[in-house]
Design a protein around this motif. Sequence first.
Motif, mmCIF file in Angstrom:
data_model
loop_
_atom_site.group_PDB
_atom_site.id
_atom_site.type_symbol
_atom_site.label_atom_id
_atom_site.label_comp_id
_atom_site.label_asym_id
_atom_site.label_seq_id
_atom_site.Cartn_x
_atom_site.Cartn_y
_atom_site.Cartn_z
ATOM 1 N N LEU A 91 11.398 1.060 5.093
ATOM 2 C CA LEU A 91 11.890 1.591 3.818
ATOM 3 C C LEU A 91 10.767 2.250 3.042
ATOM 4 C CD1 LEU A 91 14.407 -0.943 2.269
ATOM 5 C CD2 LEU A 91 14.812 1.362 3.048
ATOM 6 N N ALA A 92 9.595 1.591 3.014
ATOM 7 C CA ALA A 92 8.467 2.147 2.263
ATOM 8 C C ALA A 92 8.000 3.461 2.869
ATOM 9 C CB ALA A 92 7.318 1.140 2.237
ATOM 10 N N LEU A 93 8.002 3.549 4.204
ATOM 11 C CA LEU A 93 7.587 4.798 4.859
ATOM 12 C C LEU A 93 8.555 5.926 4.524
ATOM 13 C CD1 LEU A 93 6.289 4.144 8.459
ATOM 14 C CD2 LEU A 93 5.232 5.505 6.671
ATOM 15 N N ILE A 94 9.868 5.635 4.617
ATOM 16 C CA ILE A 94 10.877 6.669 4.312
ATOM 17 C C ILE A 94 10.729 7.110 2.856
ATOM 18 C CG2 ILE A 94 13.348 7.100 4.114
ATOM 19 C CD1 ILE A 94 13.717 5.091 6.404
ATOM 20 N N ASN A 95 10.552 6.134 1.973
ATOM 21 C CA ASN A 95 10.404 6.436 0.555
ATOM 22 C C ASN A 95 9.189 7.320 0.314
ATOM 23 O OD1 ASN A 95 10.921 6.104 -2.275
ATOM 24 N ND2 ASN A 95 9.152 4.754 -2.310
ATOM 25 N N LEU A 96 8.096 7.015 1.021
ATOM 26 C CA LEU A 96 6.866 7.805 0.866
ATOM 27 C C LEU A 96 7.103 9.253 1.278
ATOM 28 C CD1 LEU A 96 3.761 7.685 0.349
ATOM 29 C CD2 LEU A 96 3.540 7.494 2.803
ATOM 30 N N LEU A 97 7.782 9.451 2.421
ATOM 31 C CA LEU A 97 8.000 10.817 2.909
ATOM 32 C C LEU A 97 8.924 11.585 1.971
ATOM 33 C CD1 LEU A 97 8.190 10.183 6.727
ATOM 34 C CD2 LEU A 97 6.310 11.078 5.366
ATOM 35 N N LEU A 145 12.992 2.895 -5.750
ATOM 36 C CA LEU A 145 12.825 2.163 -4.497
ATOM 37 C C LEU A 145 11.378 1.719 -4.342
ATOM 38 C CD1 LEU A 145 14.157 1.188 -1.963
ATOM 39 C CD2 LEU A 145 13.646 3.340 -0.891
ATOM 40 N N GLY A 146 10.450 2.613 -4.717
ATOM 41 C CA GLY A 146 9.038 2.256 -4.676
ATOM 42 C C GLY A 146 8.746 1.053 -5.552
ATOM 43 N N PHE A 147 9.382 1.027 -6.731
ATOM 44 C CA PHE A 147 9.192 -0.104 -7.631
ATOM 45 C C PHE A 147 9.683 -1.392 -6.998
ATOM 46 C CE2 PHE A 147 11.304 -2.885 -10.738
ATOM 47 C CZ PHE A 147 10.188 -3.345 -11.410
ATOM 48 N N LEU A 148 10.892 -1.351 -6.405
ATOM 49 C CA LEU A 148 11.444 -2.565 -5.781
ATOM 50 C C LEU A 148 10.522 -3.067 -4.678
ATOM 51 C CD1 LEU A 148 15.298 -2.235 -5.297
ATOM 52 C CD2 LEU A 148 14.020 -3.927 -6.583
ATOM 53 N N LEU A 158 2.798 14.090 8.912
ATOM 54 C CA LEU A 158 4.029 13.653 9.572
ATOM 55 C C LEU A 158 3.761 13.373 11.050
ATOM 56 C CD1 LEU A 158 6.664 13.409 8.049
ATOM 57 C CD2 LEU A 158 7.439 15.521 9.119
ATOM 58 N N ILE A 159 2.991 14.265 11.681
ATOM 59 C CA ILE A 159 2.671 14.062 13.103
ATOM 60 C C ILE A 159 1.830 12.805 13.280
ATOM 61 C CG2 ILE A 159 1.425 15.063 15.056
ATOM 62 C CD1 ILE A 159 2.181 17.826 13.829
ATOM 63 N N PHE A 160 0.853 12.640 12.386
ATOM 64 C CA PHE A 160 -0.040 11.477 12.467
ATOM 65 C C PHE A 160 0.766 10.181 12.324
ATOM 66 C CE2 PHE A 160 -3.116 8.635 10.154
ATOM 67 C CZ PHE A 160 -3.817 8.288 11.285
ATOM 68 N N ILE A 161 1.670 10.150 11.312
ATOM 69 C CA ILE A 161 2.488 8.954 11.105
ATOM 70 C C ILE A 161 3.351 8.714 12.332
ATOM 71 C CG2 ILE A 161 4.402 8.006 9.754
ATOM 72 C CD1 ILE A 161 3.261 9.359 7.306
ATOM 73 N N GLY A 181 0.824 -1.207 0.000
ATOM 74 C CA GLY A 181 0.000 0.000 0.000
ATOM 75 C C GLY A 181 0.855 1.253 0.000
ATOM 76 N N LEU A 182 1.942 1.255 0.801
ATOM 77 C CA LEU A 182 2.798 2.436 0.879
ATOM 78 C C LEU A 182 3.524 2.684 -0.444
ATOM 79 C CD1 LEU A 182 4.230 1.993 4.449
ATOM 80 C CD2 LEU A 182 2.651 3.737 3.690
ATOM 81 N N ALA A 183 3.936 1.583 -1.122
ATOM 82 C CA ALA A 183 4.613 1.750 -2.411
ATOM 83 C C ALA A 183 3.642 2.297 -3.449
ATOM 84 C CB ALA A 183 5.196 0.420 -2.869
ATOM 85 N N ILE A 184 2.390 1.826 -3.409
ATOM 86 C CA ILE A 184 1.386 2.356 -4.337
ATOM 87 C C ILE A 184 1.148 3.833 -4.047
ATOM 88 C CG2 ILE A 184 -1.060 2.258 -4.928
ATOM 89 C CD1 ILE A 184 -0.902 -0.748 -4.594
ATOM 90 N N LEU A 185 1.163 4.184 -2.750
ATOM 91 C CA LEU A 185 0.928 5.580 -2.366
ATOM 92 C C LEU A 185 1.966 6.516 -2.971
ATOM 93 C CD1 LEU A 185 -0.132 5.442 1.324
ATOM 94 C CD2 LEU A 185 -1.271 6.648 -0.501
ATOM 95 N N SER A 186 3.220 6.070 -3.045
ATOM 96 C CA SER A 186 4.229 6.970 -3.600
ATOM 97 C C SER A 186 3.978 7.207 -5.091
ATOM 98 C CB SER A 186 5.637 6.436 -3.355
ATOM 99 O OG SER A 186 5.724 5.087 -3.681
ATOM 100 N N VAL A 187 3.404 6.200 -5.771
ATOM 101 C CA VAL A 187 3.004 6.418 -7.167
ATOM 102 C C VAL A 187 1.834 7.396 -7.233
ATOM 103 C CG1 VAL A 187 1.959 5.295 -9.148
ATOM 104 C CG2 VAL A 187 3.850 4.235 -7.987
ATOM 105 N N VAL A 188 0.874 7.202 -6.321
ATOM 106 C CA VAL A 188 -0.302 8.080 -6.302
ATOM 107 C C VAL A 188 0.119 9.525 -6.058
ATOM 108 C CG1 VAL A 188 -2.422 8.593 -5.050
ATOM 109 C CG2 VAL A 188 -1.858 6.248 -5.598
#
Lengths: 355, 123
Positions: free
Chosen positions: A304-310, A190-193, B101-104, A158-165
Amino acid sequence: MYLLDNYWIHFAVFTVVIIAFVLTMVMGFIYIERRFLGFIQIRMGPNRTGPFGLLQPVADAIKVLLKEDIIPAKGDKLVFWLAPLVAFVPVFMIFAVVPFQRGALLADLNVGILYVVAVSSIIAVGVFMAGWSSNNKYSLVGAMRDVAQLVSYEIPLGLAILSVVLLAGSLSLTRIVEAQSIPFILLQPLGFLIFFIAALAEVNRTPFDLLEADSEIVAGFNIEYSGMKFAMFFLTEYCEALVLSALVTTLFLGGWRGPLLPPFLWFIIKVVAVFMFVAWIRATIPRLRIDQVMGFAWKGLLPLALINLLITALEVLVWKGTLPWLVIFLNIAIMAVLILFWSRFSRLGGGRVEV
Amino acid sequence: MLADFGLVALFLIVAIIFAVSTILIPVTLKYIRVVPKKPSAAKSSTYECGMTTIGKTWVQFNFRYYFYALLFVALDVLVLFLYPWAVGLRDLGLFAFVGMLIFIAIVIVGYIYAWRKRVLEWQ
């Protein structure tokens, strides 16, 4: 918006197109996988039925149709009958939103990718019904593993899809493809991987095919199934692989976009290429152990997915509109640093585990 | 938009009919005696590599995935909240970014706690 104006004609045409597409692609995939695996392992693969063994899937289908239908005496019969349907129908439903080219899809939902994620998680229910109703210890263990694995990998997915979104600014699959003047695999390596690994786990392809680990639990959840009901699970598995290839194509490889050839042909070429990559992985990487699988999802992919998303969110905020070419190199550098750092930081236990 | 969901609903009906009819083909073939039907006690017994099954399958057992399931609920809800945020981030701007960011961070505190408590390990 659609290629065909009339509502009912559109529905009829694309229902037929989707059924034909899914069945032919699945048959093609079964042939490609067996033949390609054969060549990788320096053997011939199926070569007796028809020219180059091309009719092998047809022969398999006829064989499976004529098999005796065995239902375990101690099983839960109603659930046993329902399980293949519950597993197959949702994976079939996903194709309703996959665009073959601009306007050539059954329903252009504005929540397209969310619909895909939601519907695809119903498959686990079917698998669990199969494992539970068989009244067999192997199948129950396999089904439990499947649910645990799906649950774990759904979050990085879901997080990887979010970065595409974030990059596309829309959930509609058509819009996501239209936003890819640069394919997102370059902007979002990274999102792709993460997406690819998590999707492999979601569809139970080889490094993650613990639910049907032949060497420990014989065949996992479908151990008691035979005949057409087994074929339904087989079909589900390859449909899932097709969904995986189609989604990777749509989200990261630019969907139908490409020079010279007609768009739908580009779509099919990319789908087949991604599937051959998946088959290549099957031939190369051995199966993981269940604690490694779970640890990899929770300690490796999720952070990793969270960091990539941010990071992606920051990039979108800095460069409003389309991202420049420069970002490609930046993102590849970020990916390399993150993966190197994280592989040192999170150690997945090798060797034996005391149970 | 509703028309599109109507298409999906119609497609669901078609998919169910397709799946049910596929599964019923061998049943009809059985009645015209193309598909064999010779049940026996050994054939319909539980398959366990030739051994006789000991005890029941439907028993209580140590379910190690329990904590994963609990964590999944929290984090999956987080992912769901992120979807509308991701669609509108370009218009919402920096304020939405900091808010999310705060929520996460709040959810991640729970995740780190679980990690430190060794819940994520196979024990």
